[in-house]
Enzyme design. Structure first.
Site, PDB file in Angstrom:
ATOM      1  N   SER A  14       0.831  -1.217   0.000  1.00  0.00           N
ATOM      2  CA  SER A  14       0.000   0.000   0.000  1.00  0.00           C
ATOM      3  C   SER A  14       0.859   1.259   0.000  1.00  0.00           C
ATOM      4  O   SER A  14       0.475   2.270  -0.594  1.00  0.00           O
ATOM      5  CB  SER A  14      -0.983  -0.010   1.176  1.00  0.00           C
ATOM      6  OG  SER A  14      -0.309   0.087   2.398  1.00  0.00           O
ATOM      7  N   ASN A  15       2.011   1.209   0.634  1.00  0.00           N
ATOM      8  CA  ASN A  15       2.912   2.375   0.576  1.00  0.00           C
ATOM      9  C   ASN A  15       3.474   2.552  -0.833  1.00  0.00           C
ATOM     10  O   ASN A  15       3.618   3.674  -1.318  1.00  0.00           O
ATOM     11  CB  ASN A  15       4.055   2.231   1.590  1.00  0.00           C
ATOM     12  CG  ASN A  15       3.627   2.677   2.979  1.00  0.00           C
ATOM     13  OD1 ASN A  15       3.454   3.866   3.229  1.00  0.00           O
ATOM     14  ND2 ASN A  15       3.443   1.722   3.876  1.00  0.00           N
ATOM     15  N   MET A  91      10.942  -6.545   3.831  1.00  0.00           N
ATOM     16  CA  MET A  91      11.242  -7.211   5.097  1.00  0.00           C
ATOM     17  C   MET A  91      12.549  -8.013   5.090  1.00  0.00           C
ATOM     18  O   MET A  91      12.660  -9.037   5.771  1.00  0.00           O
ATOM     19  CB  MET A  91      10.063  -8.132   5.494  1.00  0.00           C
ATOM     20  CG  MET A  91       8.755  -7.402   5.650  1.00  0.00           C
ATOM     21  SD  MET A  91       8.820  -6.058   6.860  1.00  0.00           S
ATOM     22  CE  MET A  91       8.756  -7.010   8.385  1.00  0.00           C
ATOM     23  N   LEU A  94      19.344  -5.642   4.922  1.00  0.00           N
ATOM     24  CA  LEU A  94      20.362  -5.476   3.883  1.00  0.00           C
ATOM     25  C   LEU A  94      21.747  -5.375   4.507  1.00  0.00           C
ATOM     26  O   LEU A  94      21.912  -4.805   5.592  1.00  0.00           O
ATOM     27  CB  LEU A  94      20.044  -4.221   3.063  1.00  0.00           C
ATOM     28  CG  LEU A  94      18.696  -4.293   2.322  1.00  0.00           C
ATOM     29  CD1 LEU A  94      18.238  -2.918   1.853  1.00  0.00           C
ATOM     30  CD2 LEU A  94      18.784  -5.265   1.146  1.00  0.00           C
ATOM     31  N   ASN A 108      13.612   4.534   3.618  1.00  0.00           N
ATOM     32  CA  ASN A 108      12.782   3.487   4.213  1.00  0.00           C
ATOM     33  C   ASN A 108      11.682   4.145   5.025  1.00  0.00           C
ATOM     34  O   ASN A 108      11.864   5.236   5.554  1.00  0.00           O
ATOM     35  CB  ASN A 108      13.636   2.604   5.134  1.00  0.00           C
ATOM     36  CG  ASN A 108      12.833   1.488   5.795  1.00  0.00           C
ATOM     37  OD1 ASN A 108      12.001   0.844   5.138  1.00  0.00           O
ATOM     38  ND2 ASN A 108      13.055   1.268   7.085  1.00  0.00           N
ATOM     39  N   HIS A 110       9.388   3.403   8.411  1.00  0.00           N
ATOM     40  CA  HIS A 110       9.335   2.517   9.578  1.00  0.00           C
ATOM     41  C   HIS A 110       8.166   2.957  10.459  1.00  0.00           C
ATOM     42  O   HIS A 110       8.017   4.151  10.725  1.00  0.00           O
ATOM     43  CB  HIS A 110      10.657   2.604  10.349  1.00  0.00           C
ATOM     44  CG  HIS A 110      10.693   1.684  11.526  1.00  0.00           C
ATOM     45  ND1 HIS A 110      10.805   0.317  11.386  1.00  0.00           N
ATOM     46  CD2 HIS A 110      10.592   1.929  12.851  1.00  0.00           C
ATOM     47  CE1 HIS A 110      10.787  -0.235  12.591  1.00  0.00           C
ATOM     48  NE2 HIS A 110      10.662   0.716  13.487  1.00  0.00           N
TER      49      HIS A 110
HETATM   50  C1  GRF Z   1       3.953  -0.601   6.769  1.00  0.00           C
HETATM   51  O1  GRF Z   1       3.349  -0.431   8.009  1.00  0.00           O
HETATM   52  C2  GRF Z   1       5.390  -0.227   6.843  1.00  0.00           C
HETATM   53  O2  GRF Z   1       5.646   0.862   7.675  1.00  0.00           O
HETATM   54  C3  GRF Z   1       5.971  -1.477   7.454  1.00  0.00           C
HETATM   55  O3  GRF Z   1       5.286  -2.530   6.812  1.00  0.00           O
HETATM   56  C4  GRF Z   1       4.009  -2.072   6.402  1.00  0.00           C
HETATM   57  C5  GRF Z   1       3.941  -2.299   4.914  1.00  0.00           C
HETATM   58  O4  GRF Z   1       2.677  -2.130   4.403  1.00  0.00           O
HETATM   59  N1  GRF Z   1       7.394  -1.520   7.354  1.00  0.00           N
HETATM   60  P1  GRF Z   1       2.472  -2.086   2.828  1.00  0.00           P
HETATM   61  O5  GRF Z   1       3.120  -3.323   2.229  1.00  0.00           O
HETATM   62  O6  GRF Z   1       3.090  -0.825   2.313  1.00  0.00           O
HETATM   63  O7  GRF Z   1       0.988  -2.102   2.662  1.00  0.00           O
END
Ligand code: GRF
Length: 203
Positions: A14-15, A91, A94, A108, A110
């Protein structure tokens, strides 16, 4: 010069979607590639729908050969002529060799107000600590996990009765606002931190 952005994902993406959708018009960057380390990542279908090329570098195929995995990742990024790399729910940890290679060109997001709660289970840890506030951070990636210069943060209050799930759900839309805002500045060589939300933010 328009910056070419590659986005690395492991999950729903989603990001990634928020980043891709933001890079239009006068934006100084354009998305060129989405890479997942997991062939089953839901974000791959999203990338296809958005018309962005996608590629899988399956970490499992490399077993414990972290360097081999990263060499392939690097090859894919170079082939796409990426100028900037956005980790978006990626996830894999690195190695310093990889983070060094992309130093100053890799971001990144977080889900905590860094430097608090590096690593996993950030929402649970913030609730258990009795924090009044939680949030997310976009930072440059350096060799240390969830470290590196902070480029932006979004805050929200922790409400009575919040669970890790409710908090994560309320935080995600803020992530989708923060990351594109930071990328837009970063791609224009502006390192002024983006600060969103605060104690007045109750919705
Ligand atoms: C987000 O909460 C991000 O901050 C964390 O993992 C989640 C990823 O969500 N590291 P998406 O794959 O972007 O929906």
């Amino acid at each position: 010069m328009t910056r070419r952005v590659a986005i690395l994902i492991s999950g729903g993406g989603s990001n990634m979607e928020a980043l891709v959708n933001s890079m239009t018009g006068s934006h100084p960057a354009r998305p060129v590639l989405v890479v997942s380390n997991d062939p089953l990542a839901g974000g791959l279908a999203k990338a296809r729908k958005l018309g962005v090329g996608s590629f899988v570098v399956d970490h499992r195929a490399y077993g414990s050969d972290r360097i081999g995995f990263e060499m392939e990742l690097n090859r894919v990024l170079q082939t796409a002529k990426a100028d900037l790399v956005c980790l978006a729910g990626f996830m894999r940890i690195l190695t310093p060799a990889f983070t060094q290679r992309w130093a100053g060109r890799m971001l990144n997001i977080h889900p905590s107000l860094l430097p608090k709660y590096r690593g996993l289970h950030t929402h649970k840890r913030a609730i258990e600590a009795g924090d009044a506030e939680h949030g997310c951070t976009v930072h440059e990636v350096t060799a240390d996990l969830d470290d590196g210069p902070i480029l932006g943060q979004a805050r929200l209050p922790i409400l009575p009765g919040d669970t890790p799930d409710t908090l994560a759900k309320r935080l995600l839309p803020l992530e989708h606002e923060l990351y594109p805002a930071v990328l837009r500045r970063y791609a224009a060589d502006d390192r002024t931190p983006v600060l969103l939300g605060g104690s007045d933010l109750t919705s």
